[in-house]
Design a protein around this motif. Sequence first.
Motif, mmCIF file in Angstrom:
data_model
loop_
_atom_site.group_PDB
_atom_site.id
_atom_site.type_symbol
_atom_site.label_atom_id
_atom_site.label_comp_id
_atom_site.label_asym_id
_atom_site.label_seq_id
_atom_site.Cartn_x
_atom_site.Cartn_y
_atom_site.Cartn_z
ATOM 1 N N LEU A 7 0.826 -1.191 0.000
ATOM 2 C CA LEU A 7 0.000 0.000 0.000
ATOM 3 C C LEU A 7 0.866 1.249 0.000
ATOM 4 O O LEU A 7 1.932 1.276 0.603
ATOM 5 C CB LEU A 7 -0.908 0.011 1.237
ATOM 6 C CG LEU A 7 -1.854 -1.183 1.372
ATOM 7 C CD1 LEU A 7 -2.593 -1.103 2.694
ATOM 8 C CD2 LEU A 7 -2.826 -1.226 0.217
ATOM 9 N N ARG A 8 0.370 2.289 -0.641
ATOM 10 C CA ARG A 8 1.062 3.572 -0.643
ATOM 11 C C ARG A 8 0.459 4.449 0.447
ATOM 12 O O ARG A 8 -0.749 4.667 0.496
ATOM 13 C CB ARG A 8 0.892 4.273 -1.993
ATOM 14 C CG ARG A 8 1.522 5.656 -1.985
ATOM 15 C CD ARG A 8 1.312 6.396 -3.272
ATOM 16 N NE ARG A 8 1.883 7.733 -3.173
ATOM 17 C CZ ARG A 8 2.051 8.538 -4.199
ATOM 18 N NH1 ARG A 8 1.691 8.153 -5.412
ATOM 19 N NH2 ARG A 8 2.558 9.734 -4.016
ATOM 20 N N LEU A 9 1.310 4.953 1.330
ATOM 21 C CA LEU A 9 0.874 5.904 2.333
ATOM 22 C C LEU A 9 0.604 7.225 1.627
ATOM 23 O O LEU A 9 1.476 7.776 0.951
ATOM 24 C CB LEU A 9 1.956 6.089 3.401
ATOM 25 C CG LEU A 9 1.677 7.141 4.464
ATOM 26 C CD1 LEU A 9 0.459 6.757 5.310
ATOM 27 C CD2 LEU A 9 2.912 7.324 5.347
ATOM 28 N N LEU A 10 -0.617 7.710 1.746
ATOM 29 C CA LEU A 10 -0.997 8.956 1.085
ATOM 30 C C LEU A 10 -0.575 10.158 1.924
ATOM 31 O O LEU A 10 -0.421 10.053 3.139
ATOM 32 C CB LEU A 10 -2.503 8.966 0.825
ATOM 33 C CG LEU A 10 -2.962 7.917 -0.196
ATOM 34 C CD1 LEU A 10 -4.489 7.847 -0.257
ATOM 35 C CD2 LEU A 10 -2.384 8.209 -1.573
ATOM 36 N N PRO A 11 -0.390 11.316 1.294
ATOM 37 C CA PRO A 11 0.133 12.490 2.004
ATOM 38 C C PRO A 11 -0.911 13.259 2.808
ATOM 39 O O PRO A 11 -0.721 14.423 3.114
ATOM 40 C CB PRO A 11 0.698 13.348 0.871
ATOM 41 C CG PRO A 11 -0.125 13.008 -0.312
ATOM 42 C CD PRO A 11 -0.460 11.542 -0.150
ATOM 43 N N TRP A 12 -2.006 12.619 3.147
ATOM 44 C CA TRP A 12 -3.016 13.254 3.992
ATOM 45 C C TRP A 12 -3.549 12.213 4.969
ATOM 46 O O TRP A 12 -3.417 11.015 4.759
ATOM 47 C CB TRP A 12 -4.151 13.848 3.161
ATOM 48 C CG TRP A 12 -4.837 12.858 2.269
ATOM 49 C CD1 TRP A 12 -5.809 11.962 2.618
ATOM 50 C CD2 TRP A 12 -4.603 12.645 0.876
ATOM 51 N NE1 TRP A 12 -6.187 11.211 1.520
ATOM 52 C CE2 TRP A 12 -5.456 11.611 0.432
ATOM 53 C CE3 TRP A 12 -3.741 13.232 -0.056
ATOM 54 C CZ2 TRP A 12 -5.477 11.156 -0.877
ATOM 55 C CZ3 TRP A 12 -3.766 12.770 -1.355
ATOM 56 C CH2 TRP A 12 -4.637 11.742 -1.759
ATOM 57 N N ALA A 13 -4.141 12.711 6.041
ATOM 58 C CA ALA A 13 -4.705 11.821 7.054
ATOM 59 C C ALA A 13 -6.211 11.718 6.855
ATOM 60 O O ALA A 13 -6.832 12.587 6.228
ATOM 61 C CB ALA A 13 -4.398 12.361 8.446
ATOM 62 N N GLY A 14 -6.778 10.656 7.410
ATOM 63 C CA GLY A 14 -8.219 10.465 7.363
ATOM 64 C C GLY A 14 -8.923 11.345 8.383
ATOM 65 O O GLY A 14 -8.289 12.117 9.105
ATOM 66 N N ARG A 90 8.095 3.008 -0.782
ATOM 67 C CA ARG A 90 8.023 2.670 -2.208
ATOM 68 C C ARG A 90 9.389 2.291 -2.754
ATOM 69 O O ARG A 90 9.503 1.382 -3.570
ATOM 70 C CB ARG A 90 7.405 3.818 -2.997
ATOM 71 C CG ARG A 90 5.892 3.890 -2.766
ATOM 72 C CD ARG A 90 5.236 4.969 -3.573
ATOM 73 N NE ARG A 90 5.493 6.235 -2.889
ATOM 74 C CZ ARG A 90 5.501 7.412 -3.476
ATOM 75 N NH1 ARG A 90 5.294 7.523 -4.753
ATOM 76 N NH2 ARG A 90 5.724 8.508 -2.777
ATOM 77 N N LEU A 91 10.452 2.971 -2.308
ATOM 78 C CA LEU A 91 11.802 2.607 -2.742
ATOM 79 C C LEU A 91 12.167 1.216 -2.238
ATOM 80 O O LEU A 91 12.748 0.414 -2.968
ATOM 81 C CB LEU A 91 12.824 3.618 -2.219
ATOM 82 C CG LEU A 91 12.847 4.966 -2.908
ATOM 83 C CD1 LEU A 91 13.791 5.910 -2.163
ATOM 84 C CD2 LEU A 91 13.260 4.834 -4.362
ATOM 85 N N GLU A 92 11.808 0.944 -0.996
ATOM 86 C CA GLU A 92 12.093 -0.360 -0.399
ATOM 87 C C GLU A 92 11.382 -1.479 -1.159
ATOM 88 O O GLU A 92 11.957 -2.527 -1.432
ATOM 89 C CB GLU A 92 11.638 -0.340 1.062
ATOM 90 C CG GLU A 92 12.004 -1.563 1.846
ATOM 91 C CD GLU A 92 11.539 -1.414 3.280
ATOM 92 O OE1 GLU A 92 10.527 -2.050 3.631
ATOM 93 O OE2 GLU A 92 12.187 -0.658 4.020
ATOM 94 N N HIS A 98 8.881 -6.173 -4.691
ATOM 95 C CA HIS A 98 7.441 -6.091 -4.483
ATOM 96 C C HIS A 98 6.836 -5.084 -5.436
ATOM 97 O O HIS A 98 7.497 -4.188 -5.931
ATOM 98 C CB HIS A 98 7.117 -5.671 -3.042
ATOM 99 C CG HIS A 98 7.421 -6.721 -2.047
ATOM 100 N ND1 HIS A 98 8.540 -6.659 -1.255
ATOM 101 C CD2 HIS A 98 6.763 -7.856 -1.712
ATOM 102 C CE1 HIS A 98 8.551 -7.711 -0.459
ATOM 103 N NE2 HIS A 98 7.497 -8.449 -0.723
ATOM 104 N N ARG A 99 5.587 -5.227 -5.658
ATOM 105 C CA ARG A 99 4.832 -4.300 -6.502
ATOM 106 C C ARG A 99 4.851 -2.918 -5.856
ATOM 107 O O ARG A 99 4.785 -2.787 -4.650
ATOM 108 C CB ARG A 99 3.432 -4.878 -6.614
ATOM 109 C CG ARG A 99 2.351 -3.984 -6.994
ATOM 110 C CD ARG A 99 1.075 -4.762 -6.972
ATOM 111 N NE ARG A 99 0.375 -4.375 -5.760
ATOM 112 C CZ ARG A 99 -0.892 -4.488 -5.585
ATOM 113 N NH1 ARG A 99 -1.631 -5.059 -6.487
ATOM 114 N NH2 ARG A 99 -1.466 -4.089 -4.501
ATOM 115 N N PRO A 100 4.966 -1.814 -6.640
ATOM 116 C CA PRO A 100 4.993 -0.475 -6.090
ATOM 117 C C PRO A 100 3.719 -0.159 -5.323
ATOM 118 O O PRO A 100 2.651 -0.597 -5.678
ATOM 119 C CB PRO A 100 5.108 0.445 -7.314
ATOM 120 C CG PRO A 100 5.440 -0.424 -8.447
ATOM 121 C CD PRO A 100 5.071 -1.831 -8.089
#
Length: 101
Positions: A7-14, A90-92, A98-100
Amino acid sequence: MTMPDELRLLPWAGPDGKPCFLSTDDSGGYMSRLADNIESVQLGTATALLDQAIDMLAADTAPDDMRLLAKNLTGALRDTLRVATSRGHRLESRSTGHRPR
């Protein structure tokens, strides 16, 4: 099933301040581009605030103005750390095959 490390951590919070994640294989999709653009704005804001802080620290700045600056810098630092965490994950994932996210 999507694994949490995909999963990609998005730059905003819920709504409750909890992290938001994106699950997609399409790094050029709408939500990925939106996240990239918001990250760019957040990093630009942090840069501008840093420049402002340097100027304010060199001047005789009122305590209320310094408190506002500290509040704004705190938010910018939180956003910048979220961007760094997301990009690091994502770099890791790319280096381990692993898939991006």
